[in-house]
Scaffold this motif. Structure first.
Motif, PDB file in Angstrom:
ATOM      1  N   GLY A  34     -39.490  20.007  18.427  1.00 14.25           N
ATOM      2  CA  GLY A  34     -39.778  20.355  19.817  1.00 14.25           C
ATOM      3  C   GLY A  34     -39.496  21.809  20.102  1.00 14.25           C
ATOM      4  O   GLY A  34     -38.718  22.462  19.389  1.00 14.25           O
ATOM      5  N   CYS A  35     -40.158  22.310  21.146  1.00 12.14           N
ATOM      6  CA  CYS A  35     -40.013  23.714  21.546  1.00 12.14           C
ATOM      7  C   CYS A  35     -39.841  23.748  23.058  1.00 12.14           C
ATOM      8  O   CYS A  35     -40.580  23.061  23.780  1.00 12.14           O
ATOM      9  CB  CYS A  35     -41.273  24.502  21.202  1.00 12.14           C
ATOM     10  SG  CYS A  35     -41.477  24.771  19.441  1.00 12.14           S
ATOM     11  N   LEU A  36     -38.910  24.564  23.530  1.00 13.89           N
ATOM     12  CA  LEU A  36     -38.630  24.618  24.969  1.00 13.89           C
ATOM     13  C   LEU A  36     -38.744  26.050  25.470  1.00 13.89           C
ATOM     14  O   LEU A  36     -38.313  26.980  24.788  1.00 13.89           O
ATOM     15  CB  LEU A  36     -37.203  24.108  25.202  1.00 13.89           C
ATOM     16  CG  LEU A  36     -36.817  23.842  26.649  1.00 13.89           C
ATOM     17  CD1 LEU A  36     -37.526  22.603  27.189  1.00 13.89           C
ATOM     18  CD2 LEU A  36     -35.293  23.657  26.779  1.00 13.89           C
ATOM     19  N   LEU A  60     -46.160  21.026  20.970  1.00 13.76           N
ATOM     20  CA  LEU A  60     -46.438  21.719  22.234  1.00 13.76           C
ATOM     21  C   LEU A  60     -45.145  22.276  22.822  1.00 13.76           C
ATOM     22  O   LEU A  60     -44.076  21.681  22.672  1.00 13.76           O
ATOM     23  CB  LEU A  60     -47.069  20.757  23.245  1.00 13.76           C
ATOM     24  CG  LEU A  60     -48.394  20.109  22.837  1.00 13.76           C
ATOM     25  CD1 LEU A  60     -48.946  19.249  23.994  1.00 13.76           C
ATOM     26  CD2 LEU A  60     -49.433  21.171  22.431  1.00 13.76           C
ATOM     27  N   VAL A  61     -45.252  23.397  23.520  1.00 14.18           N
ATOM     28  CA  VAL A  61     -44.082  23.972  24.196  1.00 14.18           C
ATOM     29  C   VAL A  61     -43.877  23.215  25.503  1.00 14.18           C
ATOM     30  O   VAL A  61     -44.811  23.050  26.298  1.00 14.18           O
ATOM     31  CB  VAL A  61     -44.298  25.482  24.482  1.00 14.18           C
ATOM     32  CG1 VAL A  61     -43.085  26.058  25.216  1.00 14.18           C
ATOM     33  CG2 VAL A  61     -44.572  26.249  23.179  1.00 14.18           C
ATOM     34  N   GLU A  67     -36.803  15.629  27.960  1.00 12.29           N
ATOM     35  CA  GLU A  67     -37.887  15.046  27.138  1.00 12.29           C
ATOM     36  C   GLU A  67     -37.812  15.556  25.694  1.00 12.29           C
ATOM     37  O   GLU A  67     -37.891  14.774  24.754  1.00 12.29           O
ATOM     38  CB  GLU A  67     -39.233  15.432  27.778  1.00 12.29           C
ATOM     39  CG  GLU A  67     -40.470  14.940  27.053  1.00 12.29           C
ATOM     40  CD  GLU A  67     -41.328  16.087  26.511  1.00 12.29           C
ATOM     41  OE1 GLU A  67     -41.898  15.896  25.427  1.00 12.29           O
ATOM     42  OE2 GLU A  67     -41.411  17.157  27.159  1.00 12.29           O
ATOM     43  N   VAL A  68     -37.600  16.848  25.478  1.00 12.13           N
ATOM     44  CA  VAL A  68     -37.607  17.353  24.089  1.00 12.13           C
ATOM     45  C   VAL A  68     -36.313  17.032  23.354  1.00 12.13           C
ATOM     46  O   VAL A  68     -36.342  16.732  22.155  1.00 12.13           O
ATOM     47  CB  VAL A  68     -37.871  18.877  23.945  1.00 12.13           C
ATOM     48  CG1 VAL A  68     -39.325  19.197  23.932  1.00 12.13           C
ATOM     49  CG2 VAL A  68     -37.111  19.719  24.902  1.00 12.13           C
ATOM     50  N   PHE A  87     -27.882  23.034  28.814  1.00 18.13           N
ATOM     51  CA  PHE A  87     -28.327  22.380  27.578  1.00 18.13           C
ATOM     52  C   PHE A  87     -27.162  21.696  26.858  1.00 18.13           C
ATOM     53  O   PHE A  87     -27.361  20.694  26.165  1.00 18.13           O
ATOM     54  CB  PHE A  87     -28.981  23.386  26.631  1.00 18.13           C
ATOM     55  CG  PHE A  87     -30.233  24.027  27.175  1.00 18.13           C
ATOM     56  CD1 PHE A  87     -30.953  23.435  28.209  1.00 18.13           C
ATOM     57  CD2 PHE A  87     -30.695  25.241  26.667  1.00 18.13           C
ATOM     58  CE1 PHE A  87     -32.108  24.032  28.720  1.00 18.13           C
ATOM     59  CE2 PHE A  87     -31.840  25.831  27.168  1.00 18.13           C
ATOM     60  CZ  PHE A  87     -32.543  25.235  28.196  1.00 18.13           C
ATOM     61  N   ALA A  88     -25.939  22.238  27.000  1.00 20.05           N
ATOM     62  CA  ALA A  88     -24.782  21.627  26.314  1.00 20.05           C
ATOM     63  C   ALA A  88     -24.587  20.194  26.815  1.00 20.05           C
ATOM     64  O   ALA A  88     -24.384  19.272  26.007  1.00 20.05           O
ATOM     65  CB  ALA A  88     -23.527  22.458  26.540  1.00 20.05           C
ATOM     66  N   ALA A  89     -24.679  19.996  28.130  1.00 22.31           N
ATOM     67  CA  ALA A  89     -24.506  18.641  28.681  1.00 22.31           C
ATOM     68  C   ALA A  89     -25.668  17.747  28.260  1.00 22.31           C
ATOM     69  O   ALA A  89     -25.462  16.577  27.873  1.00 22.31           O
ATOM     70  CB  ALA A  89     -24.409  18.715  30.200  1.00 22.31           C
ATOM     71  N   LEU A  90     -26.897  18.273  28.286  1.00 23.82           N
ATOM     72  CA  LEU A  90     -28.076  17.453  27.961  1.00 23.82           C
ATOM     73  C   LEU A  90     -28.139  17.114  26.468  1.00 23.82           C
ATOM     74  O   LEU A  90     -28.520  15.995  26.089  1.00 23.82           O
ATOM     75  CB  LEU A  90     -29.353  18.163  28.408  1.00 23.82           C
ATOM     76  CG  LEU A  90     -29.485  18.376  29.925  1.00 23.82           C
ATOM     77  CD1 LEU A  90     -30.743  19.171  30.259  1.00 23.82           C
ATOM     78  CD2 LEU A  90     -29.492  17.033  30.664  1.00 23.82           C
TER      79      LEU A  90
END
Ligand SMILES: NC(=O)C1=CN([C@@H]2O[C@H](COP(=O)(O)OP(=O)(O)OC[C@H]3O[C@@H](n4cnc5c(N)ncnc54)[C@H](O)[C@@H]3O)[C@@H](O)[C@H]2O)C=CC1
Ligand SMILES: O=C(O)C1=N[C@H](C(=O)O)C[C@H](O)C1
Length: 269
Positions: A34-36, A60-61, A67-68, A87-90
């Motif tokens: 995945g790409c964010l 896909l980006v 989701e990613v 992002f650390a929590a997710l």
């Protein structure tokens, strides 16, 4: 689908993001899952291979971290402090290893990252290169051997786009020097000298930052006393050295107990 560990890369259009995507697509040890990018970025919804000027890569980006991250065994993150804290929590919720290269993190950010690391494996370093992490160990050793008659200065140079100073690497080197000396960096740190500063204080560790052009990253640790000087130096000329370290960390972190680790752990230094 292959059973190689799936890696998600954040900030894919950035200087580090592009480098990481290139290496991940070429790797036979992991797969790009995945790409964010940030919401509103023109790459969102496009194939990452095409965005980078090549053939479609089949990824896909996205602008949706939830989701990613659900597809990831590891998230490699070189973005910005606010994004990295989120992002650390997710990543912890998604049970993915979080490799953090982002610098400029404040104490409050580090506390939130430490909270996430109670449930997740986080590997964080202000510099992921082998050379700098060796330099950290050398700095500690030299600082241990010398007394406070030797002034310690950390001098760093980076490209004109860098937004934080001192660099994450400079702070790692300063911490190593302070540890070698048996002092807390916060008690002896001299940052941003300007004007009538007074003479240098014995035992302090100074920081200077240069910003210009396309300098990838240069760090000197200067030990200076009456009549002699020692300079420990690292020059990065290619961002691939950071990206290779981050990919290695993502693989090393698989199956590790929750906690916060660094590149010394990954490299066994
Ligand atoms: N630890 C290490 O070895 C290294 C650390 N760095 C650090 O990595 C960070 C990034 O550096 P560069 O790639 O040069 O910066 P950059 O500015 O080129 O790239 C950052 C990317 O993150 C994206 N981004 C920001 N917020 C986001 C969000 N909420 N969601 C998704 N994407 C988001 C931006 O759109 C941009 O594409 C900096 O903090 C830098 O100091 C850079 C090189 C090596
Ligand atoms: O922003 C950069 O480019 C870099 N950042 C890191 C840092 O802050 O030390 C690592 C490297 O020097 C490049």
């Amino acid at each position: 689908m292959s059973d190689l560990p799936g890696i998600v890369i954040t900030g894919v259009s950035g200087r580090m993001g592009r480098m990481l995507v290139g290496l991940a697509l070429a790797s036979d040890k992991l797969r790009l899952a995945g790409c964010l990018e940030r919401a509103g970025h023109p790459w969102v919804g496009q194939d990452i291979g095409v965005c980078l000027g090549g053939q479609p890569a089949g990824v896909l980006v996205s602008d949706d971290p939830v989701e990613v991250f659900a597809k990831a065994q590891a998230v490699i993150d070189f973005t910005a402090p606010a994004a990295t804290v989120e992002f650390a929590a997710l990543a912890a919720q998604a049970r993915a290893v979080h490799v953090i290269g982002t610098t400029g993190l404040e104490a409050a950010d580090l506390e939130k990252i430490a909270a996430a690391a109670r449930h997740a494996t986080i590997i964080r370093a202000g510099n992921m290169s082998l050379g700098v992490n060796l330099l950290v160990q050398l700095t500690k050793k030299v600082a241990q051997a010398l007394d406070a008659d030797w002034d310690i200065e950390v001098i760093e140079a980076h490209h004109r786009h860098k937004v934080d100073a001192p660099s994450g690497t400079a702070l790692m080197l300063g911490e190593a020097a302070a540890e070698g000396r048996g002092v807390a960096l916060g008690d002896v740190s001299d940052r941003g000298r300007d004007g009538i500063t007074g003479a240098r204080e014995r035992g302090h560790i100074g920081f200077s930052a240069i910003r210009g052009g396309d300098i990838v990253g240069e760090h000197d640790v200067l030990f200076a006393t009456e009549g002699e000087r020692i300079v420990l130096r690292h020059l990065a000329t290619d961002r691939a050295v950071f990206a290779r370290g981050a990919l290695k960390a993502a693989l090393w972190g698989q199956g590790k107990k929750p906690g916060e680790y660094n590149m010394l752990d990954v490299l066994g230094l």
